[in-house]
Design an enzyme around this catalytic site. Structure first.
Site, PDB file in Angstrom:
ATOM      1  CG  HIS A 212      -7.870  27.174   9.420  1.00  0.00           C
ATOM      2  ND1 HIS A 212      -7.013  27.610   8.447  1.00  0.00           N
ATOM      3  CD2 HIS A 212      -7.443  25.929   9.762  1.00  0.00           C
ATOM      4  CE1 HIS A 212      -6.107  26.673   8.206  1.00  0.00           C
ATOM      5  NE2 HIS A 212      -6.347  25.639   8.990  1.00  0.00           N
TER       6      HIS A 212
ATOM      7  NE  ARG B 196      -3.782  27.860   1.098  1.00  0.00           N
ATOM      8  CZ  ARG B 196      -2.626  28.472   1.306  1.00  0.00           C
ATOM      9  NH1 ARG B 196      -2.339  28.964   2.527  1.00  0.00           N
ATOM     10  NH2 ARG B 196      -1.746  28.610   0.318  1.00  0.00           N
TER      11      ARG B 196
ATOM     12  CE1 TYR C 254      -8.194  34.056   3.020  1.00  0.00           C
ATOM     13  CE2 TYR C 254      -8.972  34.563   5.222  1.00  0.00           C
ATOM     14  CZ  TYR C 254      -8.064  33.967   4.392  1.00  0.00           C
ATOM     15  OH  TYR C 254      -7.005  33.273   4.918  1.00  0.00           O
TER      16      TYR C 254
ATOM     17  CG  ASP D   8      -4.964  30.039  13.661  1.00  0.00           C
ATOM     18  OD1 ASP D   8      -3.879  29.838  13.099  1.00  0.00           O
ATOM     19  OD2 ASP D   8      -6.068  29.740  13.150  1.00  0.00           O
TER      20      ASP D   8
ATOM     21  CG  ASP E 260      -9.310  43.365   2.789  1.00  0.00           C
ATOM     22  OD1 ASP E 260      -9.447  44.061   1.765  1.00  0.00           O
ATOM     23  OD2 ASP E 260     -10.223  43.203   3.635  1.00  0.00           O
ATOM     24  CG  ASN E 261      -6.354  37.554   5.937  1.00  0.00           C
ATOM     25  OD1 ASN E 261      -5.679  38.519   6.301  1.00  0.00           O
ATOM     26  ND2 ASN E 261      -6.981  36.762   6.782  1.00  0.00           N
TER      27      ASN E 261
ATOM     28  CE  LYS F  20      -3.198  26.433  10.962  1.00  0.00           C
ATOM     29  NZ  LYS F  20      -3.515  27.890  10.964  1.00  0.00           N
ATOM     30  CG  ASP F  21      -4.778  23.015   8.107  1.00  0.00           C
ATOM     31  OD1 ASP F  21      -4.902  23.661   7.040  1.00  0.00           O
ATOM     32  OD2 ASP F  21      -5.033  23.494   9.239  1.00  0.00           O
TER      33      ASP F  21
HETATM   34  C1  LIG Z   1      -4.492  33.586   8.873  1.00  0.00           C
HETATM   35  C2  LIG Z   1      -3.216  34.352   9.034  1.00  0.00           C
HETATM   36  C3  LIG Z   1      -1.976  33.739   8.980  1.00  0.00           C
HETATM   37  N1  LIG Z   1      -0.837  34.477   9.131  1.00  0.00           N
HETATM   38  C4  LIG Z   1       0.445  33.800   9.025  1.00  0.00           C
HETATM   39  C5  LIG Z   1       0.623  32.594   9.924  1.00  0.00           C
HETATM   40  C6  LIG Z   1       1.532  31.693   9.140  1.00  0.00           C
HETATM   41  O1  LIG Z   1       2.891  32.094   9.343  1.00  0.00           O
HETATM   42  C7  LIG Z   1       1.166  31.992   7.680  1.00  0.00           C
HETATM   43  C8  LIG Z   1       0.229  30.967   7.082  1.00  0.00           C
HETATM   44  O2  LIG Z   1      -0.858  30.832   7.988  1.00  0.00           O
HETATM   45  P1  LIG Z   1      -1.834  29.587   7.856  1.00  0.00           P
HETATM   46  O3  LIG Z   1      -1.049  28.345   7.581  1.00  0.00           O
HETATM   47  O4  LIG Z   1      -2.779  29.606   9.024  1.00  0.00           O
HETATM   48  O5  LIG Z   1      -2.650  29.988   6.532  1.00  0.00           O
HETATM   49  P2  LIG Z   1      -3.882  29.176   5.937  1.00  0.00           P
HETATM   50  O6  LIG Z   1      -3.692  27.710   6.069  1.00  0.00           O
HETATM   51  O7  LIG Z   1      -4.118  29.757   4.587  1.00  0.00           O
HETATM   52  O8  LIG Z   1      -5.083  29.555   6.886  1.00  0.00           O
HETATM   53  C9  LIG Z   1      -6.047  30.515   6.518  1.00  0.00           C
HETATM   54  O9  LIG Z   1      -6.940  29.905   5.626  1.00  0.00           O
HETATM   55  C10 LIG Z   1      -8.122  29.412   6.211  1.00  0.00           C
HETATM   56  C11 LIG Z   1      -8.994  28.745   5.172  1.00  0.00           C
HETATM   57  C12 LIG Z   1      -8.821  30.505   6.923  1.00  0.00           C
HETATM   58  O10 LIG Z   1     -10.030  30.675   6.888  1.00  0.00           O
HETATM   59  C13 LIG Z   1      -8.010  31.394   7.752  1.00  0.00           C
HETATM   60  O11 LIG Z   1      -8.123  32.734   7.334  1.00  0.00           O
HETATM   61  C14 LIG Z   1      -6.599  31.065   7.807  1.00  0.00           C
HETATM   62  O12 LIG Z   1      -6.482  30.129   8.846  1.00  0.00           O
HETATM   63  O13 LIG Z   1       0.536  33.281   7.690  1.00  0.00           O
HETATM   64  C15 LIG Z   1      -0.866  35.837   9.337  1.00  0.00           C
HETATM   65  O14 LIG Z   1       0.199  36.497   9.487  1.00  0.00           O
HETATM   66  N2  LIG Z   1      -2.069  36.471   9.409  1.00  0.00           N
HETATM   67  C16 LIG Z   1      -3.250  35.782   9.268  1.00  0.00           C
HETATM   68  O15 LIG Z   1      -4.340  36.401   9.315  1.00  0.00           O
END
Ligand SMILES: Cc1cn([C@H]2C[C@H](O)[C@@H](COP(=O)(O)OP(=O)(O)O[C@H]3O[C@H](C)C(=O)[C@H](O)[C@H]3O)O2)c(=O)[nH]c1=O
Length: 188
Positions: A62, A59, A132, A143, A47-48, A169-170
């Site tokens: 992904h 965001r 989610y 990823d 769960d996130n 990243k995005d």
């Molecule tokens: C997704 C994820 C990220 N992380 C860590 C990695 C980075 O240090 C930090 C932020 O990650 P990120 O920038 O990828 O987070 P979002 O931009 O919110 O991305 C997410 O939001 C979009 C809409 C999605 O559908 C995905 O679930 C996911 O990619 O959390 C974790 O430790 N575990 C995880 O499951």
């Protein structure tokens, strides 16, 4: 619990019943039997939850590639958001097309984003919290993403969408045209 399909096969908008009384409400937000009846066997393992403090936070888009793909069952815990699923299945008649749903705690609705689809959202107010459930564990090496504003996808983002909120990243995700073939119609 209502399930609504889209013109793209796979994603679902789910609306659990809210039983309201003078205290507030009660809702069964997930029942595996009802869900799996429509999606086939699923197992949620992670769960996130994320907070987007600014309106217009974008965001995505992904997804995780094989062998660690993720289906995602998304809901809004605070604020509101436009949630988007993009068909990334090579050979799909709807490849590159997207569906969306406005998710709010009041509506108590959810979006199912199956494996084979990219996921993205835009917060529609400050302090929006998304929760989610994922059918696969996080795998950094798997990823992947596509550009949020790819003209070949042409997501109709709301006027509040703020590209200034994009993560590093995005800001550099590949275009759909440059994306390897990660998924096929065998994915679900
Ligand atoms: C997704 C994820 C990220 N992380 C860590 C990695 C980075 O240090 C930090 C932020 O990650 P990120 O920038 O990828 O987070 P979002 O931009 O919110 O991305 C997410 O939001 C979009 C809409 C999605 O559908 C995905 O679930 C996911 O990619 O959390 C974790 O430790 N575990 C995880 O499951």
């Amino acid at each position: 619990m209502e399930f609504k399909t889209f013109e793209i096969d796979g994603p679902l908008e789910i609306r659990p019943r809210k039983i309201e009384d003078e205290r507030g409400y009660f809702s069964e937000i997930f029942r595996l039997a009802d869900f799996a009846e429509r999606t086939g066997p699923v197992e949620f393992v992670q769960d996130n939850q994320s907070l987007s403090v600014k309106t217009g936070t974008i965001r995505g888009i992904h997804f995780q590639s094989h062998p660690k793909p993720q289906g995602k069952l998304v809901r809004c815990l605070a604020g509101s958001l436009l949630d988007v699923a993009v068909d990334l299945r090579t050979g799909s008649p709807t490849f590159g097309r997207w569906v969306s749903a406005k998710l709010t705690p009041e509506e108590n609705n959810q979006l199912w984003v199956p494996v084979g689809f990219g996921h993205a959202f835009c917060s529609l107010e400050p302090d929006t919290v998304i929760g989610y459930r994922c059918t696969g564990y996080y795998s950094p090496e798997n990823d992947k993403g596509v550009a949020w504003d790819d003209p070949d996808i042409a997501i109709a983002w709301p006027d509040v969408a703020d590209a200034g909120t994009l993560s590093a990243k995005d800001r550099q995700q590949p275009s759909l045209a440059d994306l390897p073939e990660y998924f096929t119609m065998e994915d679900q």
